[in-house]
Design a protein around this motif. Structure first.
Motif, short mmCIF file in Angstrom:
data_model
loop_
_atom_site.label_atom_id
_atom_site.label_comp_id
_atom_site.label_asym_id
_atom_site.label_seq_id
_atom_site.Cartn_x
_atom_site.Cartn_y
_atom_site.Cartn_z
N PHE A 104 11.51 9.25 -4.68
CA PHE A 104 12.23 9.88 -5.78
C PHE A 104 12.45 11.36 -5.46
O PHE A 104 11.50 12.09 -5.15
CB PHE A 104 11.44 9.73 -7.08
N ASN A 105 13.71 11.80 -5.57
CA ASN A 105 14.03 13.19 -5.23
C ASN A 105 13.25 14.18 -6.07
O ASN A 105 12.78 15.21 -5.57
CB ASN A 105 15.54 13.43 -5.41
N LYS A 106 13.10 13.90 -7.37
CA LYS A 106 12.40 14.83 -8.25
C LYS A 106 10.90 14.89 -7.94
O LYS A 106 10.27 15.94 -8.07
CB LYS A 106 12.62 14.46 -9.71
N LEU A 107 10.34 13.77 -7.54
CA LEU A 107 8.91 13.74 -7.25
C LEU A 107 8.60 14.21 -5.84
O LEU A 107 7.52 14.72 -5.57
CB LEU A 107 8.36 12.31 -7.43
N GLN A 108 9.56 14.03 -4.92
CA GLN A 108 9.35 14.34 -3.50
C GLN A 108 8.11 13.63 -2.96
O GLN A 108 7.33 14.20 -2.19
CB GLN A 108 9.23 15.87 -3.30
N ASN A 109 7.93 12.38 -3.37
CA ASN A 109 6.73 11.65 -2.96
C ASN A 109 6.81 11.20 -1.51
O ASN A 109 7.86 10.78 -1.02
CB ASN A 109 6.49 10.44 -3.87
N ARG A 110 5.69 11.31 -0.83
CA ARG A 110 5.56 10.81 0.55
C ARG A 110 5.16 9.35 0.57
O ARG A 110 5.43 8.64 1.53
CB ARG A 110 4.51 11.62 1.32
N PHE A 111 4.48 8.91 -0.51
CA PHE A 111 3.89 7.57 -0.51
C PHE A 111 4.11 6.86 -1.84
O PHE A 111 4.26 7.49 -2.88
CB PHE A 111 2.37 7.64 -0.27
N VAL A 112 4.10 5.55 -1.77
CA VAL A 112 3.81 4.69 -2.91
C VAL A 112 2.62 3.85 -2.48
O VAL A 112 2.67 3.17 -1.45
CB VAL A 112 4.98 3.78 -3.29
N TYR A 113 1.55 3.90 -3.26
CA TYR A 113 0.29 3.24 -2.87
C TYR A 113 -0.03 2.16 -3.89
O TYR A 113 -0.08 2.43 -5.09
CB TYR A 113 -0.82 4.29 -2.84
N TYR A 114 -0.24 0.96 -3.40
CA TYR A 114 -0.66 -0.14 -4.27
C TYR A 114 -1.82 -0.88 -3.61
O TYR A 114 -1.76 -1.19 -2.42
CB TYR A 114 0.48 -1.13 -4.54
N SER A 115 -2.88 -1.16 -4.36
CA SER A 115 -3.99 -1.93 -3.81
C SER A 115 -4.50 -2.92 -4.84
O SER A 115 -4.42 -2.70 -6.04
CB SER A 115 -5.14 -1.00 -3.37
N SER A 116 -5.01 -4.03 -4.33
CA SER A 116 -5.59 -5.08 -5.17
C SER A 116 -6.82 -5.62 -4.47
O SER A 116 -6.73 -6.11 -3.33
CB SER A 116 -4.59 -6.20 -5.40
N ASP A 117 -7.96 -5.54 -5.13
CA ASP A 117 -9.19 -6.06 -4.54
C ASP A 117 -9.16 -7.59 -4.50
O ASP A 117 -9.69 -8.20 -3.57
CB ASP A 117 -10.41 -5.58 -5.33
N VAL A 118 -8.54 -8.19 -5.48
CA VAL A 118 -8.45 -9.66 -5.52
C VAL A 118 -7.67 -10.18 -4.31
O VAL A 118 -8.06 -11.15 -3.66
CB VAL A 118 -7.77 -10.14 -6.83
N GLU A 119 -6.55 -9.52 -4.01
CA GLU A 119 -5.72 -9.92 -2.87
C GLU A 119 -6.23 -9.35 -1.55
O GLU A 119 -5.71 -9.69 -0.49
CB GLU A 119 -4.28 -9.49 -3.09
N LYS A 120 -7.22 -8.46 -1.61
CA LYS A 120 -7.78 -7.80 -0.43
C LYS A 120 -6.68 -7.14 0.40
O LYS A 120 -6.64 -7.27 1.63
CB LYS A 120 -8.58 -8.79 0.43
N MET A 121 -5.82 -6.44 -0.28
CA MET A 121 -4.72 -5.80 0.43
C MET A 121 -4.35 -4.45 -0.18
O MET A 121 -4.62 -4.19 -1.35
CB MET A 121 -3.48 -6.71 0.44
N THR A 122 -3.76 -3.63 0.66
CA THR A 122 -3.19 -2.36 0.25
C THR A 122 -1.78 -2.30 0.82
O THR A 122 -1.59 -2.52 2.03
CB THR A 122 -4.01 -1.16 0.77
N LYS A 123 -0.81 -2.04 -0.02
CA LYS A 123 0.58 -1.91 0.42
C LYS A 123 1.02 -0.48 0.20
O LYS A 123 0.90 0.05 -0.90
CB LYS A 123 1.49 -2.86 -0.37
N VAL A 124 1.51 0.16 1.27
CA VAL A 124 1.91 1.56 1.18
C VAL A 124 3.33 1.72 1.70
O VAL A 124 3.66 1.28 2.81
CB VAL A 124 0.97 2.47 2.01
N TYR A 125 4.18 2.34 0.88
CA TYR A 125 5.49 2.79 1.34
C TYR A 125 5.32 4.20 1.90
O TYR A 125 4.73 5.07 1.24
CB TYR A 125 6.50 2.80 0.19
N PHE A 126 5.86 4.42 3.08
CA PHE A 126 5.76 5.71 3.75
C PHE A 126 7.14 6.34 3.87
O PHE A 126 8.05 5.74 4.46
CB PHE A 126 5.19 5.56 5.16
N ARG A 127 7.31 7.55 3.32
CA ARG A 127 8.58 8.27 3.51
C ARG A 127 8.79 8.50 5.00
O ARG A 127 9.91 8.37 5.52
CB ARG A 127 8.56 9.60 2.75
N HIS A 128 7.71 8.86 5.70
CA HIS A 128 7.74 9.03 7.15
C HIS A 128 6.81 7.97 7.74
O HIS A 128 5.59 8.07 7.60
CB HIS A 128 7.28 10.43 7.54
N LEU A 129 7.38 7.00 8.41
CA LEU A 129 6.58 5.89 8.91
C LEU A 129 5.54 6.35 9.94
O LEU A 129 4.53 5.68 10.16
CB LEU A 129 7.49 4.82 9.51
#
Length: 250
Positions: free
Chosen positions: A124-149
């Motif tokens: 988001f341009n207004k947020l200037q976020n580098r990441f979107v971070y999502y994690s779930s212990d049940v699924e044993k996973m973390t999904k991260v969007y990286f502005r810079h891979l």
């Protein structure tokens, strides 16, 4: 007659991490990664907008009706945020910009936290976020969007280097200049192995004692696995298969 090579079991390794990269949509799915490792490896983070959480000490933004964590409180958040729950956040630069988010942008954030994917872009341009971070212990996973891979390579390299430093401190108490001789891996070196991550791979770190202390990372292609939690159920079976690549860290 040759001596049979001893197969390693899960306990022979210091650490395992599953990595599956989607370089087109700029996200990586991890399993075995903790929030504290993420934050320590990509420090400093700015403010965090909490889209899905069970953290009780956050601040509240009236305009968006979202809780958030200021940059000064990130370390407290890491200590107190329950690992067992779903967690979704995006980082942002300026608190004033939260009050400029349109209803459509706020709706996109809600969709992102619910569906774990963006309507258009996760950035988001207004947020200037580098990441979107999502994690779930049940699924044993973390999904991260990286502005810079490239930050994903930095993350994994720093996680491994931190574990190596900790191990060296515990085993090298009587050795001088431990810090200057500590083995490490660079993000640039790790980037050469992205082809494995694009198919889904298990990276397993272990210590080599002789002839001199060093470290290895065994890489195994796990393209047959669709769900990260299945990896941990089958871990010892997976490790019985010969690794596809070996990285030496000296």
């Amino acid at each position: 007659m040759g001596v049979a090579k001893k197969l390693k079991s899960a306990e022979d390794f210091m650490y395992h991490i599953y990595v599956h990269m989607n370089d087109v949509d700029k996200f990586v799915i991890f399993s075995g990664l903790k929030l504290a490792q993420f934050v320590a490896s990509l420090d400093p983070l700015h403010h965090l907008l909490l889209l899905k959480h069970s953290y009780e000490d956050g601040s509240f933004n009236m305009h968006t009706q979202f809780d958030y964590v200021s940059d000064e409180e990130v370390s407290h958040f890491v200590k107190k945020a329950p690992e067992s729950k779903e967690l979704c956040w995006v980082d942002f630069m300026d608190e004033k910009k939260l009050n400029q988010l349109t209803p459509m942008e706020q709706g996109e954030l809600l969709y992102l936290s619910h569906k774990k994917e963006p309507i258009t872009s996760p950035f988001f341009n207004k947020l200037q976020n580098r990441f979107v971070y999502y994690s779930s212990d049940v699924e044993k996973m973390t999904k991260v969007y990286f502005r810079h891979l490239s930050d994903s390579d930095l993350l994994v390299a720093n996680v491994f280097n931190s574990l190596i430093r900790e191990k060296e401190r515990s085993t090298g108490f009587w050795r001088r200049k431990v810090q200057s001789s500590t083995p490490s891996i660079t993000p640039e070196f790790l980037r050469a192995y992205r082809s494995f991550a694009k198919d889904g791979a298990l990276l397993s770190l272990y210590r080599i004692e002789k002839p001199k202390a060093a470290y290895g990372i065994e890489i195994r292609n796990l393209s047959d696995y669709s769900y990260p939690d299945e990896v941990w159920d089958d871990l010892n079976t997976i490790l019985k298969n010969e690794h596809d690549e070996l990285i030496h860290i000296i």
